[in-house]
Design a protein around this motif. Structure first.
Motif, PDB file in Angstrom:
ATOM      1  N   TRP A  33      -1.488   6.124   8.406  1.00  0.00           N
ATOM      2  CA  TRP A  33      -0.575   5.105   7.926  1.00  0.00           C
ATOM      3  C   TRP A  33      -0.051   4.287   9.090  1.00  0.00           C
ATOM      4  N   ASP A  34       0.439   3.133   8.757  1.00  0.00           N
ATOM      5  CA  ASP A  34       1.187   2.289   9.667  1.00  0.00           C
ATOM      6  C   ASP A  34       2.339   1.748   8.827  1.00  0.00           C
ATOM      7  N   TYR A  35       3.174   0.922   9.381  1.00  0.00           N
ATOM      8  CA  TYR A  35       4.344   0.465   8.632  1.00  0.00           C
ATOM      9  C   TYR A  35       3.992  -0.435   7.454  1.00  0.00           C
ATOM     10  N   ASP A  36       2.801  -1.032   7.476  1.00  0.00           N
ATOM     11  CA  ASP A  36       2.447  -1.972   6.415  1.00  0.00           C
ATOM     12  C   ASP A  36       1.216  -1.568   5.597  1.00  0.00           C
ATOM     13  N   HIS A  37       0.580  -0.450   5.923  1.00  0.00           N
ATOM     14  CA  HIS A  37      -0.587  -0.007   5.159  1.00  0.00           C
ATOM     15  C   HIS A  37      -0.881   1.453   5.495  1.00  0.00           C
ATOM     16  N   GLY A  38      -1.797   2.028   4.722  1.00  0.00           N
ATOM     17  CA  GLY A  38      -2.180   3.406   5.009  1.00  0.00           C
ATOM     18  C   GLY A  38      -3.198   3.921   4.010  1.00  0.00           C
ATOM     19  N   TYR A  39      -3.461   5.229   4.099  1.00  0.00           N
ATOM     20  CA  TYR A  39      -4.447   5.882   3.246  1.00  0.00           C
ATOM     21  C   TYR A  39      -3.946   7.258   2.833  1.00  0.00           C
ATOM     22  N   PHE A  40      -4.215   7.600   1.590  1.00  0.00           N
ATOM     23  CA  PHE A  40      -4.027   8.968   1.127  1.00  0.00           C
ATOM     24  C   PHE A  40      -5.410   9.594   1.080  1.00  0.00           C
ATOM     25  N   ASP A  41      -5.535  10.764   1.683  1.00  0.00           N
ATOM     26  CA  ASP A  41      -6.830  11.427   1.812  1.00  0.00           C
ATOM     27  C   ASP A  41      -6.846  12.770   1.098  1.00  0.00           C
ATOM     28  N   ARG A  42      -8.015  13.093   0.568  1.00  0.00           N
ATOM     29  CA  ARG A  42      -8.237  14.407  -0.060  1.00  0.00           C
ATOM     30  C   ARG A  42      -9.642  14.842   0.302  1.00  0.00           C
ATOM     31  N   TYR A  43      -9.756  15.971   1.008  1.00  0.00           N
ATOM     32  CA  TYR A  43     -11.090  16.473   1.332  1.00  0.00           C
ATOM     33  C   TYR A  43     -11.703  17.097   0.087  1.00  0.00           C
ATOM     34  N   LEU A  44     -13.020  17.019  -0.011  1.00  0.00           N
ATOM     35  CA  LEU A  44     -13.733  17.552  -1.164  1.00  0.00           C
ATOM     36  C   LEU A  44     -14.538  18.800  -0.824  1.00  0.00           C
ATOM     37  N   PRO A  55      -6.639   3.792  -0.321  1.00  0.00           N
ATOM     38  CA  PRO A  55      -5.846   2.938   0.567  1.00  0.00           C
ATOM     39  C   PRO A  55      -4.677   2.288  -0.165  1.00  0.00           C
ATOM     40  N   PHE A  56      -3.690   1.867   0.609  1.00  0.00           N
ATOM     41  CA  PHE A  56      -2.578   1.099   0.047  1.00  0.00           C
ATOM     42  C   PHE A  56      -2.100   0.094   1.080  1.00  0.00           C
ATOM     43  N   GLN A  57      -1.475  -0.953   0.570  1.00  0.00           N
ATOM     44  CA  GLN A  57      -0.894  -2.005   1.392  1.00  0.00           C
ATOM     45  C   GLN A  57       0.568  -2.125   0.986  1.00  0.00           C
ATOM     46  N   VAL A  58       1.476  -2.237   1.946  1.00  0.00           N
ATOM     47  CA  VAL A  58       2.892  -2.404   1.640  1.00  0.00           C
ATOM     48  C   VAL A  58       3.126  -3.847   1.205  1.00  0.00           C
ATOM     49  N   VAL A  59       3.769  -4.007   0.039  1.00  0.00           N
ATOM     50  CA  VAL A  59       4.069  -5.333  -0.498  1.00  0.00           C
ATOM     51  C   VAL A  59       5.455  -5.758  -0.023  1.00  0.00           C
ATOM     52  N   THR A  60       6.433  -4.871  -0.139  1.00  0.00           N
ATOM     53  CA  THR A  60       7.787  -5.116   0.361  1.00  0.00           C
ATOM     54  C   THR A  60       8.319  -3.836   0.995  1.00  0.00           C
ATOM     55  N   GLY A  61       9.229  -3.993   1.944  1.00  0.00           N
ATOM     56  CA  GLY A  61       9.824  -2.847   2.607  1.00  0.00           C
ATOM     57  C   GLY A  61       8.923  -2.311   3.700  1.00  0.00           C
ATOM     58  N   ILE A  73       7.512  -0.880  -1.606  1.00  0.00           N
ATOM     59  CA  ILE A  73       6.653  -1.067  -2.775  1.00  0.00           C
ATOM     60  C   ILE A  73       5.244  -1.273  -2.211  1.00  0.00           C
ATOM     61  N   VAL A  74       4.278  -0.532  -2.756  1.00  0.00           N
ATOM     62  CA  VAL A  74       2.907  -0.619  -2.252  1.00  0.00           C
ATOM     63  C   VAL A  74       1.955  -1.044  -3.357  1.00  0.00           C
ATOM     64  N   GLU A  75       0.825  -1.593  -2.933  1.00  0.00           N
ATOM     65  CA  GLU A  75      -0.255  -1.928  -3.849  1.00  0.00           C
ATOM     66  C   GLU A  75      -1.440  -1.038  -3.502  1.00  0.00           C
ATOM     67  N   VAL A  76      -1.951  -0.341  -4.502  1.00  0.00           N
ATOM     68  CA  VAL A  76      -3.076   0.565  -4.310  1.00  0.00           C
ATOM     69  C   VAL A  76      -4.362  -0.252  -4.184  1.00  0.00           C
ATOM     70  N   GLY A  77      -5.185   0.139  -3.233  1.00  0.00           N
ATOM     71  CA  GLY A  77      -6.458  -0.542  -3.000  1.00  0.00           C
ATOM     72  C   GLY A  77      -7.613   0.159  -3.692  1.00  0.00           C
ATOM     73  N   THR A  78      -8.815  -0.205  -3.305  1.00  0.00           N
ATOM     74  CA  THR A  78     -10.033   0.367  -3.879  1.00  0.00           C
ATOM     75  C   THR A  78     -10.343   1.711  -3.224  1.00  0.00           C
ATOM     76  N   PRO A  79     -10.343   2.792  -4.005  1.00  0.00           N
ATOM     77  CA  PRO A  79     -10.673   4.105  -3.440  1.00  0.00           C
ATOM     78  C   PRO A  79     -12.106   4.124  -2.923  1.00  0.00           C
ATOM     79  N   PHE A  80     -12.343   4.959  -1.933  1.00  0.00           N
ATOM     80  CA  PHE A  80     -13.701   5.110  -1.425  1.00  0.00           C
ATOM     81  C   PHE A  80     -13.930   6.529  -0.932  1.00  0.00           C
ATOM     82  N   LEU A  81     -15.186   6.852  -0.869  1.00  0.00           N
ATOM     83  CA  LEU A  81     -15.646   8.171  -0.461  1.00  0.00           C
ATOM     84  C   LEU A  81     -16.309   8.009   0.898  1.00  0.00           C
ATOM     85  N   LEU A  82     -16.022   8.909   1.829  1.00  0.00           N
ATOM     86  CA  LEU A  82     -16.671   8.844   3.123  1.00  0.00           C
ATOM     87  C   LEU A  82     -17.033  10.233   3.604  1.00  0.00           C
ATOM     88  N   LYS A  83     -18.004  10.259   4.490  1.00  0.00           N
ATOM     89  CA  LYS A  83     -18.477  11.529   5.032  1.00  0.00           C
ATOM     90  C   LYS A  83     -18.659  11.369   6.532  1.00  0.00           C
TER      91      LYS A  83
END
Length: 137
Positions: A33-44, A55-61, A73-83
């Motif tokens: 994360w950073d102050y204006d964006h970040g990612y929530f991760d879950r290993y599989l 991913p998410f982007q901060v809209v306000t605050g 307040i955040v806006e959720v982005g497009t989830p993706f899978l990575l390896k």
């Protein structure tokens, strides 16, 4: 990397609510994360090489890590899978560098964006559907 379509894309709501709902499914914010964006991760996988990332982007605050609460307040982005395929074991070509050790403590991954097997795409899609069905707005 493989993007996954989701009904959560472009959802805007409080960071606290997004974090709390994703924690229910073992997603973590960690250092992604950073102050204006970040990612929530879950290993599989047990080796922690295959990850579903939302991913998410901060809209306000602003967010301030995994604190108790924030006004963001955040806006959720497009989830993706990575390896990531890591270079496991000792690096016999490594050389001692005082300055370099302060900057680069880890081996370069063998493949930071490895091919993702269909099994993981299916598992990630099913997990994402569970998250979507449980989402409370």
């Amino acid at each position: 990397m493989k993007t996954l379509s989701s009904s959560l894309e472009r959802v805007q709501e409080s960071f606290d609510n997004v974090r709390d709902q994703l924690h229910e499914f073992e997603f973590s914010l960690g250092g992604n994360w950073d102050y204006d964006h970040g990612y929530f991760d879950r290993y599989l996988d047990e080796a922690h090489k295959v990850w579903l990332r939302i991913p998410f982007q901060v809209v306000t605050g602003r967010i301030d890590g995994d604190t108790e609460s924030t006004d963001a307040i955040v806006e959720v982005g497009t989830p993706f899978l990575l390896k990531h395929v890591y270079n496991e074991g000792l690096d016999y070509k490594a050389e001692a560098e005082t300055y370099g050790a302060l900057i680069d403590q880890f081996q370069t991954p063998l493949d930071a964006d490895a091919q993702i097997e269909d099994k993981w795409v299916t598992e990630a899609t099913e997990l994402l559907q569970k998250v979507e069905q449980a989402w409370v707005q």
